[in-house]
Write a protein that holds these residues in place. Structure first.
Motif, mmCIF file in Angstrom:
data_model
loop_
_atom_site.group_PDB
_atom_site.id
_atom_site.type_symbol
_atom_site.label_atom_id
_atom_site.label_comp_id
_atom_site.label_asym_id
_atom_site.label_seq_id
_atom_site.Cartn_x
_atom_site.Cartn_y
_atom_site.Cartn_z
ATOM 1 N N THR A 35 0.815 -1.221 0.000
ATOM 2 C CA THR A 35 0.000 0.000 0.000
ATOM 3 C C THR A 35 0.849 1.273 0.000
ATOM 4 O O THR A 35 0.300 2.381 -0.021
ATOM 5 N N ALA A 36 2.166 1.135 0.011
ATOM 6 C CA ALA A 36 3.057 2.304 0.079
ATOM 7 C C ALA A 36 2.887 3.193 -1.153
ATOM 8 O O ALA A 36 2.627 2.722 -2.263
ATOM 9 N N THR A 37 3.028 4.492 -0.928
ATOM 10 C CA THR A 37 2.869 5.450 -2.029
ATOM 11 C C THR A 37 4.103 6.335 -2.209
ATOM 12 O O THR A 37 4.032 7.380 -2.858
ATOM 13 N N ASP A 38 5.225 5.911 -1.655
ATOM 14 C CA ASP A 38 6.459 6.683 -1.803
ATOM 15 C C ASP A 38 7.665 5.754 -1.686
ATOM 16 O O ASP A 38 7.885 5.139 -0.648
ATOM 17 N N LEU A 39 8.417 5.632 -2.776
ATOM 18 C CA LEU A 39 9.636 4.822 -2.775
ATOM 19 C C LEU A 39 10.872 5.680 -3.018
ATOM 20 O O LEU A 39 11.937 5.162 -3.368
ATOM 21 N N SER A 40 10.728 6.982 -2.815
ATOM 22 C CA SER A 40 11.804 7.909 -3.158
ATOM 23 C C SER A 40 13.076 7.685 -2.333
ATOM 24 O O SER A 40 14.166 8.077 -2.752
ATOM 25 N N ALA A 41 12.949 7.032 -1.175
ATOM 26 C CA ALA A 41 14.114 6.829 -0.305
ATOM 27 C C ALA A 41 14.994 5.666 -0.774
ATOM 28 O O ALA A 41 16.094 5.477 -0.257
ATOM 29 N N TYR A 42 14.538 4.908 -1.782
ATOM 30 C CA TYR A 42 15.222 3.667 -2.137
ATOM 31 C C TYR A 42 15.913 3.743 -3.496
ATOM 32 O O TYR A 42 15.428 4.391 -4.422
ATOM 33 N N ASP A 43 17.044 3.045 -3.579
ATOM 34 C CA ASP A 43 17.836 3.003 -4.810
ATOM 35 C C ASP A 43 17.585 1.735 -5.613
ATOM 36 O O ASP A 43 17.760 1.721 -6.828
ATOM 37 N N CYS A 44 17.188 0.672 -4.927
ATOM 38 C CA CYS A 44 16.888 -0.601 -5.584
ATOM 39 C C CYS A 44 15.633 -1.190 -4.968
ATOM 40 O O CYS A 44 15.492 -1.208 -3.736
ATOM 41 N N ILE A 45 14.727 -1.645 -5.818
ATOM 42 C CA ILE A 45 13.471 -2.223 -5.349
ATOM 43 C C ILE A 45 13.415 -3.679 -5.773
ATOM 44 O O ILE A 45 13.535 -3.990 -6.967
ATOM 45 N N LEU A 46 13.252 -4.559 -4.802
ATOM 46 C CA LEU A 46 13.151 -5.989 -5.067
ATOM 47 C C LEU A 46 11.684 -6.399 -4.983
ATOM 48 O O LEU A 46 11.019 -6.156 -3.972
ATOM 49 N N VAL A 47 11.190 -7.003 -6.061
ATOM 50 C CA VAL A 47 9.818 -7.516 -6.098
ATOM 51 C C VAL A 47 9.943 -9.031 -5.948
ATOM 52 O O VAL A 47 10.341 -9.717 -6.887
ATOM 53 N N PRO A 48 9.621 -9.565 -4.771
ATOM 54 C CA PRO A 48 9.976 -10.948 -4.459
ATOM 55 C C PRO A 48 9.006 -11.979 -5.027
ATOM 56 O O PRO A 48 7.925 -11.656 -5.520
ATOM 57 N N GLY A 49 9.411 -13.237 -4.879
ATOM 58 C CA GLY A 49 8.562 -14.332 -5.291
ATOM 59 C C GLY A 49 7.512 -14.662 -4.246
ATOM 60 O O GLY A 49 7.473 -14.077 -3.169
ATOM 61 N N GLY A 50 6.685 -15.616 -4.583
ATOM 62 C CA GLY A 50 5.606 -16.025 -3.693
ATOM 63 C C GLY A 50 4.332 -16.242 -4.485
ATOM 64 O O GLY A 50 4.362 -16.511 -5.680
#
Length: 229
Positions: A35-50
């Motif tokens: 539900t997050a609406t801000d990823l500005s603090a991150y340099d790499c985003i991992l979209v995991p399995g499952g």
């Protein structure tokens, strides 16, 4: 450098990704709810399995509409590093951040075992620590890992060097033995095998560790900081 590990209802490899970052690069990492609406603090985003949302309708089809995916798209546009693993790859294709689709394995069975991958492109931020055409051991765990795209898309993937990994022995029927691809820019990669489950010899292989060191190395090169030891 700061990593985000996205968490959807049904994600089951988020902890694996978190621990892999800790093990491989010792950089800050946070779990980030869907539900997050801000990823500005991150340099790499991992979209995991499952099995996000239980894989209802189609793998990744519901997660694609989660609020955080708007932010993932923005981050991709900004050139940040996005890595989708297994269900994460499925989500990225559903969100049109990567071309193609993942179909049922041709065996119609869930496949869970080590696979040998060939590094077809070592010029991405995720593969610069590998040798071109190097063979690495990375496990798979999926029922819908059969990569498919039309002929024109395949031609574009080949011409633009967007095929990142191929299988040595294709376990799922993927077109052209494709195990992982990137966007044209190279900052978004999706793959069905699980590098986060191959960061230590205790797990059977440490080959996946170099995906994470590659990311850190690329980020440090871009930001003019010291290289990874």
């Amino acid at each position: 450098m700061k990593f985000a590990v996205l968490v959807f209802p049904g994600s089951n490899c988020d902890i694996d990704c978190y621990k892999a970052v800790e093990e491989a690069v010792q950089e800050p990492v946070d779990y980030v709810w869907h539900t997050a609406t801000d990823l500005s603090a991150y340099d790499c985003i991992l979209v995991p399995g499952g099995f996000s949302y239980g894989d209802y309708l189609r793998c990744g089809a519901i997660s694609r509409f989660a609020p955080v995916m708007n932010e993932v798209a923005k981050a991709a546009e900004e050139g940040k590093y996005i890595l989708g693993i297994c269900n994460g790859f499925q989500i990225l294709t559903e969100a049109n951040l990567l071309p193609g689709a993942l179909l049922r394995n041709t065996s119609m069975k869930f496949r869970c075992h080590d696979t040998v991958l060939k590094v077809v492109n070592n010029q991405t931020p995720f593969t610069n620590d590998f040798e071109l055409n190097e063979e690495i051991v990375i496990p798979i765990a999926h029922g819908e890992g059969n990569y498919y795209c039309d002929e024109e898309t395949l031609k574009q993937l080949q011409q633009n060097n967007q095929i990142v990994f191929t299988y040595k022995d294709n376990p799922n029927g993927s077109l052209a033995d494709i195990a992982g691809i990137s966007n044209v820019r190279g900052n978004v990669v999706g793959m069905m095998p699980h590098p986060e489950r191959a960061v230590s010899e205790l797990l059977g292989s440490a080959d996946g560790k170099r995906m994470f060191t590659s990311i850190l190395k690329a980020w440090r090169d871009t930001h003019g900081t010291a290289s990874v030891r």
